[in-house]
Design a protein around this motif. Structure first.
Motif, PDB file in Angstrom:
ATOM      1  N   ALA A 121       5.716 -19.606  36.379  1.00  0.00           N
ATOM      2  CA  ALA A 121       5.442 -19.315  34.968  1.00  0.00           C
ATOM      3  C   ALA A 121       4.823 -17.939  34.761  1.00  0.00           C
ATOM      4  O   ALA A 121       5.220 -17.201  33.848  1.00  0.00           O
ATOM      5  CB  ALA A 121       4.529 -20.397  34.387  1.00  0.00           C
ATOM      6  N   LEU A 122       3.838 -17.567  35.575  1.00  0.00           N
ATOM      7  CA  LEU A 122       3.185 -16.267  35.385  1.00  0.00           C
ATOM      8  C   LEU A 122       4.110 -15.095  35.701  1.00  0.00           C
ATOM      9  O   LEU A 122       4.144 -14.120  34.928  1.00  0.00           O
ATOM     10  CB  LEU A 122       1.909 -16.191  36.217  1.00  0.00           C
ATOM     11  N   PRO A 123       4.873 -15.117  36.790  1.00  0.00           N
ATOM     12  CA  PRO A 123       5.823 -14.020  37.004  1.00  0.00           C
ATOM     13  C   PRO A 123       6.800 -13.861  35.840  1.00  0.00           C
ATOM     14  O   PRO A 123       7.161 -12.734  35.470  1.00  0.00           O
ATOM     15  CB  PRO A 123       6.549 -14.423  38.296  1.00  0.00           C
ATOM     16  N   ALA A 124       7.222 -14.980  35.253  1.00  0.00           N
ATOM     17  CA  ALA A 124       8.143 -14.896  34.115  1.00  0.00           C
ATOM     18  C   ALA A 124       7.458 -14.229  32.927  1.00  0.00           C
ATOM     19  O   ALA A 124       8.089 -13.445  32.196  1.00  0.00           O
ATOM     20  CB  ALA A 124       8.639 -16.289  33.736  1.00  0.00           C
ATOM     21  N   TRP A 125       6.176 -14.536  32.703  1.00  0.00           N
ATOM     22  CA  TRP A 125       5.454 -13.885  31.611  1.00  0.00           C
ATOM     23  C   TRP A 125       5.298 -12.384  31.860  1.00  0.00           C
ATOM     24  O   TRP A 125       5.422 -11.569  30.930  1.00  0.00           O
ATOM     25  CB  TRP A 125       4.084 -14.527  31.405  1.00  0.00           C
ATOM     26  N   ARG A 126       5.016 -12.009  33.103  1.00  0.00           N
ATOM     27  CA  ARG A 126       4.903 -10.574  33.395  1.00  0.00           C
ATOM     28  C   ARG A 126       6.207  -9.861  33.056  1.00  0.00           C
ATOM     29  O   ARG A 126       6.217  -8.791  32.433  1.00  0.00           O
ATOM     30  CB  ARG A 126       4.567 -10.373  34.878  1.00  0.00           C
ATOM     31  N   THR A 127       7.319 -10.459  33.464  1.00  0.00           N
ATOM     32  CA  THR A 127       8.626  -9.854  33.196  1.00  0.00           C
ATOM     33  C   THR A 127       8.895  -9.752  31.699  1.00  0.00           C
ATOM     34  O   THR A 127       9.316  -8.694  31.196  1.00  0.00           O
ATOM     35  CB  THR A 127       9.729 -10.689  33.872  1.00  0.00           C
ATOM     36  N   LEU A 128       8.666 -10.843  30.969  1.00  0.00           N
ATOM     37  CA  LEU A 128       8.967 -10.857  29.542  1.00  0.00           C
ATOM     38  C   LEU A 128       8.104  -9.859  28.783  1.00  0.00           C
ATOM     39  O   LEU A 128       8.613  -9.096  27.939  1.00  0.00           O
ATOM     40  CB  LEU A 128       8.756 -12.269  28.980  1.00  0.00           C
ATOM     41  N   LEU A 129       6.816  -9.824  29.062  1.00  0.00           N
ATOM     42  CA  LEU A 129       5.935  -8.919  28.317  1.00  0.00           C
ATOM     43  C   LEU A 129       6.216  -7.458  28.651  1.00  0.00           C
ATOM     44  O   LEU A 129       6.130  -6.596  27.767  1.00  0.00           O
ATOM     45  CB  LEU A 129       4.473  -9.274  28.585  1.00  0.00           C
ATOM     46  N   GLU A 130       6.529  -7.161  29.891  1.00  0.00           N
ATOM     47  CA  GLU A 130       6.918  -5.785  30.217  1.00  0.00           C
ATOM     48  C   GLU A 130       8.212  -5.415  29.503  1.00  0.00           C
ATOM     49  O   GLU A 130       8.390  -4.277  29.033  1.00  0.00           O
ATOM     50  CB  GLU A 130       7.082  -5.630  31.732  1.00  0.00           C
ATOM     51  N   MET A 131       9.116  -6.373  29.381  1.00  0.00           N
ATOM     52  CA  MET A 131      10.399  -6.141  28.733  1.00  0.00           C
ATOM     53  C   MET A 131      10.216  -5.738  27.270  1.00  0.00           C
ATOM     54  O   MET A 131      10.960  -4.897  26.745  1.00  0.00           O
ATOM     55  CB  MET A 131      11.236  -7.420  28.828  1.00  0.00           C
ATOM     56  N   VAL A 132       9.209  -6.341  26.591  1.00  0.00           N
ATOM     57  CA  VAL A 132       8.992  -6.032  25.174  1.00  0.00           C
ATOM     58  C   VAL A 132       7.872  -5.014  24.982  1.00  0.00           C
ATOM     59  O   VAL A 132       7.402  -4.791  23.862  1.00  0.00           O
ATOM     60  CB  VAL A 132       8.691  -7.315  24.368  1.00  0.00           C
ATOM     61  N   GLY A 133       7.444  -4.379  26.071  1.00  0.00           N
ATOM     62  CA  GLY A 133       6.440  -3.315  25.979  1.00  0.00           C
ATOM     63  C   GLY A 133       5.053  -3.805  25.628  1.00  0.00           C
ATOM     64  O   GLY A 133       4.287  -3.097  24.977  1.00  0.00           O
ATOM     65  N   ALA A 134       4.702  -5.022  26.077  1.00  0.00           N
ATOM     66  CA  ALA A 134       3.396  -5.587  25.730  1.00  0.00           C
ATOM     67  C   ALA A 134       2.709  -6.190  26.949  1.00  0.00           C
ATOM     68  O   ALA A 134       2.051  -7.228  26.857  1.00  0.00           O
ATOM     69  CB  ALA A 134       3.567  -6.641  24.634  1.00  0.00           C
ATOM     70  N   GLY A 135       2.838  -5.516  28.089  1.00  0.00           N
ATOM     71  CA  GLY A 135       2.263  -6.040  29.319  1.00  0.00           C
ATOM     72  C   GLY A 135       0.764  -6.241  29.257  1.00  0.00           C
ATOM     73  O   GLY A 135       0.226  -7.124  29.933  1.00  0.00           O
ATOM     74  N   SER A 136       0.079  -5.450  28.435  1.00  0.00           N
ATOM     75  CA  SER A 136      -1.382  -5.546  28.355  1.00  0.00           C
ATOM     76  C   SER A 136      -1.849  -6.845  27.695  1.00  0.00           C
ATOM     77  O   SER A 136      -3.040  -7.173  27.751  1.00  0.00           O
ATOM     78  CB  SER A 136      -1.952  -4.354  27.579  1.00  0.00           C
ATOM     79  N   LEU A 137      -0.943  -7.585  27.060  1.00  0.00           N
ATOM     80  CA  LEU A 137      -1.341  -8.839  26.423  1.00  0.00           C
ATOM     81  C   LEU A 137      -1.621  -9.947  27.437  1.00  0.00           C
ATOM     82  O   LEU A 137      -2.221 -10.964  27.076  1.00  0.00           O
ATOM     83  CB  LEU A 137      -0.252  -9.319  25.453  1.00  0.00           C
TER      84      LEU A 137
END
Length: 417
Positions: A121-137
């Motif tokens: 679950a966490l690796p998927a969140w890292r990928t998704l948030l980086e994809m939308v330019g919001a990794g800091s969230l």
């Protein structure tokens, strides 16, 4: 952001919560032109949670331990479990199914299936948030569990030590950590543990905006309306909206939370879902430290999270109907707990209630419809909707394209009911 469309392939996602948004973006990445059907009123339950990426919650709540402790957890006894008499015709049949789902073999199988999802679950969140330019969230500072008596601290530590917590781990809170908690909460903590490996979304409002912006940047279209039925036409299905529109697509993903039931049951699926309603209050908290992770106050059955937009205190498991009016006593209790903890409760403190989509075995429904092959579904994530959203999106894209999902989706099909 989107890859080239799969030879003009189209997808409709019904539901604008975090599962719907994550799946819509994943389908875009797989090459689909995606339309997101969003109801015109009210925020989804996705945005009312504690923001906790709870990968430690491997064991389904459909368990013998849950059943045996239910009487102690009742709202009337100070606990978090609400069983409103007005909704007994909804929660009594569901409760009987929950009991039948809590046997040792089903519990063990459910924990294994859920653990495979939570492990990625966490690796998927890292990928998704980086994809939308919001990794800091995404904050990965773990979380605390705190007790206010020696008896509950000893029992709580023993319980967590015997619990399957997946890839996370925990330790006793340090002296400095206890001092930090005491600086901000008027609580005499008898004990606390700190989990490592879990995470938090910095702010759910910002997350909603980031996912929406990422979806539109990928060419996605938002259609305001409510899907009222799915109709089979030949070997596929079409969706009908409340404004009279008829939508056809190569893939129609049902991610409508509690509302998924009325769409899928006419196709022949059995969907024993219930609205498991949760409550929160949110208050302004200027100067509150950003580095304080979520804290679960187990004796009070509540969790407090510091978001960029304020402090949120969340609690309650209220089985009922989605449209039943909220119970103001639950907000009153949250306010009382918050005041006793020294939180800045004020007249303008926001009150919220929303319905988690929960199935009796506490596993989500993820798969392809056996009634119409262009219908996919992803709903019923109970307390783990935020936690599992990104990896669910990856799975839906894999199912839609015939690819390999990041976990085994077989245990999550509706055929289990």
């Amino acid at each position: 952001m989107a890859e080239k469309n799969r030879a003009g392939s189209t997808a409709i996602v019904i539901g604008a919560g975090v599962i719907g948004h994550a799946s819509a973006i994943a389908l875009q990445r797989a090459g689909f032109a995606v339309t997101l059907v969003a109801p015109p009123t009210g925020p989804e339950a996705s945005w009312g949670n504690a923001g906790h990426i709870a990968i430690e919650q491997v064991e389904p709540l459909a368990s013998r331990a849950t059943i045996l402790s239910m009487h102690r957890r009742l709202f009337m006894r100070g606990g978090a479990l609400g069983l409103p008499p007005r909704d007994i015709s909804a929660w009594l049949p569901f409760s009987m199914r929950l009991v039948r789902s809590s046997g040792a073999s089903r519990f063990s199988a459910g924990a294994h299936a859920l653990g495979t999802m939570l492990g990625v679950a966490l690796p998927a969140w890292r990928t998704l948030l980086e994809m939308v330019g919001a990794g800091s969230l995404l904050r990965e500072a773990g979380h605390f569990v705190l007790w206010e008596s020696l008896a509950t601290a000893d029992a709580g530590r023993r319980r967590w030590a015997q619990t399957n917590i997946g890839t996370t781990r925990f330790r006793d809170a340090t002296t400095d950590e206890m001092a930090q908690i005491k600086r901000h909460f008027q609580v005499e903590a008898a004990g606390a543990i700190r989990f490592a490996g879990s995470g938090q979304i910095a702010d759910l409002r910002q997350l909603a905006r980031a996912l929406d912006a990422g979806f539109h940047a990928g060419g996605g279209q938002r259609r305001l309306g409510r899907a009222i039925r799915l109709e089979r036409q030949g070997d596929r299905a079409v969706a009908h909206l409340d404004d009279g529109a008829r939508l056809d697509a190569d893939v129609i993903l049902v991610a409508a939370g509690v509302g998924s039931r009325h769409l899928l049951e006419p196709l022949g699926h059995h969907v024993p879902i219930i609205a498991e309603r949760g409550y929160h209050i949110q208050m302004a908290a200027p100067g509150w430290p950003e580095n304080l992770p979520p804290i679960a106050f187990e004796d009070r059955s509540m969790i407090v999270t510091r978001f960029d937009s304020g402090l949120r205190a969340a609690s309650f498991v209220e089985f009922g109907r989605e449209q039943s009016p909220p119970d103001p006593r639950k907000w009153a209790r949250l306010r009382r707990h918050a005041a006793e903890l020294g939180l800045p409760v004020a007249d303008d403190t926001c009150e919220w209630m929303g319905a988690r989509p929960t199935l009796p075995d506490y596993l989500p429904a993820i798969g392809r419809s056996s009634a119409a092959p262009n219908i996919l579904y992803a709903f019923g994530h109970q307390h783990l909707g935020l936690t599992l959203a990104a990896v669910t999106g990856e799975a839906m894209a894999a199912i839609a394209t015939g690819g390999v999902a990041p976990f085994d989706t077989a245990p999550f099909t509706l055929e289990r009911f």
